[in-house]
Design an enzyme around this catalytic site. Structure first.
Site, PDB file in Angstrom:
ATOM      1  N   TYR A 117       0.854  -1.184   0.000  1.00 53.88           N
ATOM      2  CA  TYR A 117       0.000   0.000   0.000  1.00 53.88           C
ATOM      3  C   TYR A 117       0.891   1.236   0.000  1.00 53.88           C
ATOM      4  O   TYR A 117       1.764   1.380   0.852  1.00 53.88           O
ATOM      5  CB  TYR A 117      -0.909  -0.029   1.244  1.00 53.88           C
ATOM      6  CG  TYR A 117      -1.513   1.299   1.627  1.00 53.88           C
ATOM      7  CD1 TYR A 117      -2.257   2.043   0.722  1.00 53.88           C
ATOM      8  CD2 TYR A 117      -1.356   1.801   2.915  1.00 53.88           C
ATOM      9  CE1 TYR A 117      -2.822   3.272   1.095  1.00 53.88           C
ATOM     10  CE2 TYR A 117      -1.921   3.016   3.288  1.00 53.88           C
ATOM     11  CZ  TYR A 117      -2.649   3.740   2.370  1.00 53.88           C
ATOM     12  OH  TYR A 117      -3.194   4.946   2.736  1.00 53.88           O
ATOM     13  N   PHE A 118       0.661   2.134  -0.963  1.00 58.74           N
ATOM     14  CA  PHE A 118       1.418   3.381  -1.059  1.00 58.74           C
ATOM     15  C   PHE A 118       0.618   4.494  -0.381  1.00 58.74           C
ATOM     16  O   PHE A 118      -0.469   4.852  -0.825  1.00 58.74           O
ATOM     17  CB  PHE A 118       1.668   3.737  -2.535  1.00 58.74           C
ATOM     18  CG  PHE A 118       2.403   5.028  -2.738  1.00 58.74           C
ATOM     19  CD1 PHE A 118       3.758   5.140  -2.429  1.00 58.74           C
ATOM     20  CD2 PHE A 118       1.761   6.140  -3.267  1.00 58.74           C
ATOM     21  CE1 PHE A 118       4.443   6.334  -2.629  1.00 58.74           C
ATOM     22  CE2 PHE A 118       2.431   7.345  -3.474  1.00 58.74           C
ATOM     23  CZ  PHE A 118       3.777   7.433  -3.159  1.00 58.74           C
ATOM     24  N   ALA A 119       1.157   5.016   0.720  1.00 55.06           N
ATOM     25  CA  ALA A 119       0.510   6.092   1.482  1.00 55.06           C
ATOM     26  C   ALA A 119       1.203   7.409   1.178  1.00 55.06           C
ATOM     27  O   ALA A 119       2.436   7.479   1.145  1.00 55.06           O
ATOM     28  CB  ALA A 119       0.582   5.788   2.971  1.00 55.06           C
ATOM     29  N   TYR A 120       0.416   8.460   1.001  1.00 53.07           N
ATOM     30  CA  TYR A 120       0.961   9.786   0.704  1.00 53.07           C
ATOM     31  C   TYR A 120       0.347  10.870   1.585  1.00 53.07           C
ATOM     32  O   TYR A 120       0.765  12.007   1.541  1.00 53.07           O
ATOM     33  CB  TYR A 120       0.743  10.135  -0.777  1.00 53.07           C
ATOM     34  CG  TYR A 120      -0.710  10.006  -1.198  1.00 53.07           C
ATOM     35  CD1 TYR A 120      -1.635  10.995  -0.900  1.00 53.07           C
ATOM     36  CD2 TYR A 120      -1.157   8.870  -1.864  1.00 53.07           C
ATOM     37  CE1 TYR A 120      -2.967  10.871  -1.255  1.00 53.07           C
ATOM     38  CE2 TYR A 120      -2.487   8.729  -2.230  1.00 53.07           C
ATOM     39  CZ  TYR A 120      -3.383   9.736  -1.921  1.00 53.07           C
ATOM     40  OH  TYR A 120      -4.710   9.600  -2.266  1.00 53.07           O
ATOM     41  N   GLU A 146     -10.715   4.751   4.091  1.00 52.52           N
ATOM     42  CA  GLU A 146     -10.669   5.609   2.909  1.00 52.52           C
ATOM     43  C   GLU A 146     -12.060   5.859   2.318  1.00 52.52           C
ATOM     44  O   GLU A 146     -12.178   6.439   1.236  1.00 52.52           O
ATOM     45  CB  GLU A 146      -9.742   4.996   1.842  1.00 52.52           C
ATOM     46  CG  GLU A 146      -8.309   4.830   2.305  1.00 52.52           C
ATOM     47  CD  GLU A 146      -7.619   6.159   2.602  1.00 52.52           C
ATOM     48  OE1 GLU A 146      -8.031   7.212   2.070  1.00 52.52           O
ATOM     49  OE2 GLU A 146      -6.654   6.158   3.377  1.00 52.52           O
TER      50      GLU A 146
END
Length: 181
Positions: free
Chosen positions: A9-12, A88
């Site tokens: 999972y790419f979190a920004y 989300e």
């Protein structure tokens, strides 16, 4: 051999901060720092409805040739995916999960991330931006990217945010666990 029971999972946004992500997703562990090319970080609200949780715009990404977004790739158990989708607001259509390629030292990784639907631009609350900054610091995102984050204008909201109190409690607990080891 890759463990089929996990996903990347790419979190920004606020999930850059370990304590924030692990509130509802305890399996999350840092895999690496990575960048997403040809996207930019923006803030807004789904269909213009302000976030009760953060009292301002929240982070999303949008395609933007030549820009880049830095973030953290987390390895998570599949059992946490439903909880992450819930966080989300996928079920109500606020965000959609997508698979994107991010670049890290010498390789590309396919990661799940989230993009807001029907985004109406709005500045973030100072508290929300603070959580993003804490996560960027915690994970040593590049200094020039952190400088860009620091320059983001907020909506100046000064009221209470229950989420901030919850995060502070979690950060204290994490520090106490560290001190005991």
């Amino acid at each position: 051999m890759e463990d089929v029971q996990t996903f990347l999972y790419f979190a920004y946004g606020s999930n850059l901060l370990k304590e924030r992500l692990q509130l509802k997703n305890p399996s999350a562990t840092v895999h690496c720092v990575a960048r997403l090319k040809d996207y930019k970080l923006v803030f807004g609200n789904h269909k213009g409805f302000a976030s009760d949780r953060w009292r301002g715009g929240v982070a999303t990404i949008e395609h933007s040739q030549g820009d880049e977004v830095w973030g953290v790739v987390w390895r998570m158990n599949m059992s946490d995916q439903e909880s992450l989708d819930s966080q989300e607001n996928v079920m109500v259509g606020a965000y959609s999960p997508v698979e994107l390629l991010v670049k890290t030292k010498g390789q590309e990784l396919s990661c799940r991330t989230y993009i807001m639907n029907s985004c109406v631009y709005a500045p973030p609350s100072p508290q929300y931006l603070q959580v993003i900054m804490m996560g960027a610091e915690q994970n040593s995102l590049p200094e020039d990217y952190r400088e860009k984050l620091r320059a983001i204008k907020t909506n100046m909201y000064e009221g209470p945010l229950p989420m901030m109190a919850e995060l502070e409690r979690e950060r204290r607990r994490a520090k106490e666990r560290e001190d005991c080891q």
